[in-house]
Design an enzyme around this catalytic site. Structure first.
Site, PDB file in Angstrom:
ATOM      1  N   HIS A  72       0.873  -1.172   0.000  1.00 35.28           N
ATOM      2  CA  HIS A  72       0.000   0.000   0.000  1.00 35.28           C
ATOM      3  C   HIS A  72       0.910   1.220   0.000  1.00 35.28           C
ATOM      4  O   HIS A  72       1.739   1.382   0.895  1.00 35.28           O
ATOM      5  CB  HIS A  72      -0.921   0.010   1.222  1.00 35.28           C
ATOM      6  CG  HIS A  72      -1.825   1.206   1.228  1.00 35.28           C
ATOM      7  ND1 HIS A  72      -3.072   1.192   0.634  1.00 35.28           N
ATOM      8  CD2 HIS A  72      -1.637   2.461   1.668  1.00 35.28           C
ATOM      9  CE1 HIS A  72      -3.614   2.395   0.732  1.00 35.28           C
ATOM     10  NE2 HIS A  72      -2.754   3.178   1.365  1.00 35.28           N
ATOM     11  N   CYS A  73       0.775   2.079  -0.988  1.00 38.83           N
ATOM     12  CA  CYS A  73       1.663   3.247  -1.108  1.00 38.83           C
ATOM     13  C   CYS A  73       0.943   4.486  -0.577  1.00 38.83           C
ATOM     14  O   CYS A  73      -0.060   4.912  -1.153  1.00 38.83           O
ATOM     15  CB  CYS A  73       2.072   3.442  -2.569  1.00 38.83           C
ATOM     16  SG  CYS A  73       3.136   4.883  -2.795  1.00 38.83           S
ATOM     17  N   VAL A  74       1.475   5.050   0.522  1.00 37.93           N
ATOM     18  CA  VAL A  74       0.830   6.245   1.090  1.00 37.93           C
ATOM     19  C   VAL A  74       1.034   7.458   0.192  1.00 37.93           C
ATOM     20  O   VAL A  74       0.234   8.377   0.187  1.00 37.93           O
ATOM     21  CB  VAL A  74       1.345   6.561   2.519  1.00 37.93           C
ATOM     22  CG1 VAL A  74       0.875   5.539   3.517  1.00 37.93           C
ATOM     23  CG2 VAL A  74       2.859   6.704   2.553  1.00 37.93           C
TER      24      VAL A  74
ATOM     25  N   ASN B 189      -1.588   7.173  -2.217  1.00 42.85           N
ATOM     26  CA  ASN B 189      -2.850   6.917  -1.511  1.00 42.85           C
ATOM     27  C   ASN B 189      -3.654   5.791  -2.170  1.00 42.85           C
ATOM     28  O   ASN B 189      -4.867   5.903  -2.343  1.00 42.85           O
ATOM     29  CB  ASN B 189      -3.677   8.219  -1.446  1.00 42.85           C
ATOM     30  CG  ASN B 189      -4.788   8.131  -0.433  1.00 42.85           C
ATOM     31  OD1 ASN B 189      -4.713   7.356   0.526  1.00 42.85           O
ATOM     32  ND2 ASN B 189      -5.848   8.898  -0.643  1.00 42.85           N
ATOM     33  N   ASN B 190      -2.963   4.734  -2.558  1.00 47.34           N
ATOM     34  CA  ASN B 190      -3.645   3.593  -3.165  1.00 47.34           C
ATOM     35  C   ASN B 190      -2.794   2.334  -2.984  1.00 47.34           C
ATOM     36  O   ASN B 190      -1.588   2.432  -2.734  1.00 47.34           O
ATOM     37  CB  ASN B 190      -3.863   3.859  -4.665  1.00 47.34           C
ATOM     38  CG  ASN B 190      -4.923   2.968  -5.274  1.00 47.34           C
ATOM     39  OD1 ASN B 190      -5.570   2.190  -4.579  1.00 47.34           O
ATOM     40  ND2 ASN B 190      -5.109   3.074  -6.586  1.00 47.34           N
TER      41      ASN B 190
END
Ligand SMILES: [Zn+2]
Ligand SMILES: [Zn+2]
Length: 303
Positions: free
Chosen positions: A140-142, A145-146
């Site tokens: 999950h890549c902050v 945001n996805n």
């Protein structure tokens, strides 16, 4: 006494709530921070470096390259953030189960997701931030945001590589500009007198200090983009290695934490489990799989 007891506990809870909201729920904070940092670097580049370099007659194409990279990067960022990474729902779960075979080591048949109450397709993982299982889950890549999954991995790679190229390109242009300033001002051949009255020849630390006093914002930005280039460059190499070997970050991590269920050995081994990466089909096909992920409908057509 009571007050001092209550406040830290409340503060602790409030901090925990804020941290939970930041890292365990989808929010645009890091994406916003990323845009703000990009705006700050490009603002400084456009405001000072670009103009100075034009005065020094740098090649215009060389100076415009960071903007081209920015355009590609922004496109990839938007696609990465808005594309469905491969959310597994009740209606598509059956089809995702057919895309990859369970390797029997990292992914076993019949394992249920405790949150979604559905059988986990091979290579999928439940994302606690997005609260769903994701097909070919990477991480999950902050920053976007996805989740990064089967269907936005290609955009993530473009995003990551152009971001690294942007930082490295701006660093190279800025260094070229500062070298030109030093050469034109003949600073290298001068000398300076220290606090004790001793004369010294000009050396690199003195030059950096001197340049920082003349161009503080440019030197500060240069330090930032150099650090960023190194960190992102290392991450690019790691991501490229995973892409070429058809592994996800999740699988790489799982593999490192793997314990043989028979003897608790740290790695799968021939005695109990002869593990080979079942998903790697050679470099070229591995790359093709990221560019064009095997879709459910494609598999469906096969008998
Ligand atoms: Zn799930
Ligand atoms: Zn997620």
């Amino acid at each position: 006494m009571v007050f001092s007891f209550i406040v830290p506990t409340r503060l602790q809870r409030a901090t925990q709530r804020v941290l939970h909201r930041l890292f365990h729920t989808r929010n645009g904070l890091f994406a916003g921070l990323h845009i703000a940092l990009e705006a700050a670097v490009y603002g400084e580049y456009a405001w000072e470096v670009f103009g100075y370099c034009q005065e020094l007659e740098f090649n215009t194409g060389f100076l415009l390259l960071p903007y081209l990279l920015l355009a590609v990067n922004t496109g990839a960022f938007v696609l990465c953030a808005l594309t469905n990474p491969g959310t597994i729902t009740e209606s598509n779960q059956e089809l995702y189960l057919r895309v990859y075979a369970h390797d029997g080591v990292m992914f076993r048949k019949g394992v249920m997701c405790r949150t979604c109450h559905m059988e986990k397709p091979a290579r999928s993982k439940h994302c606690s931030v997005c609260n769903c299982c994701v097909h070919r889950f990477d991480h999950h890549c902050v920053w976007v945001n996805n989740c990064i999954g089967a269907f936005n991995m290609r955009y993530f790679l473009i995003y990551l590589f152009t971001l690294t190229a942007m930082a490295a390109d701006i660093a190279i242009i800025t260094v070229a500009f500062l070298i030109q300033v030093v050469l034109l001002s003949n600073l290298m051949y001068g000398s300076y007198v220290d606090e004790q009255g001793q004369e010294h020849e000009v050396e690199i630390p003195f030059l950096i200090q001197h340049l920082f006093l003349i161009f503080p914002r440019i030197v500060f930005m240069l330090g930032f983009v150099i650090v960023l280039s190194l960190v992102l460059g290392a991450y690019c190499c790691f991501t490229l290695y995973l892409a070429l070997t058809n592994q996800t970050s999740n699988e790489w991590y799982k593999w490192r934490r793997y314990k043989c269920p028979h003897c608790q050995a740290q790695q799968p081994h021939d005695k109990h489990t002869a593990y080979r990466n079942a998903y790697s089909k050679g470099v070229w096909i591995n790359i093709k799989e990221i560019i064009k992920p095997p879709t459910v409908s494609e598999r469906k057509k096969k008998p």
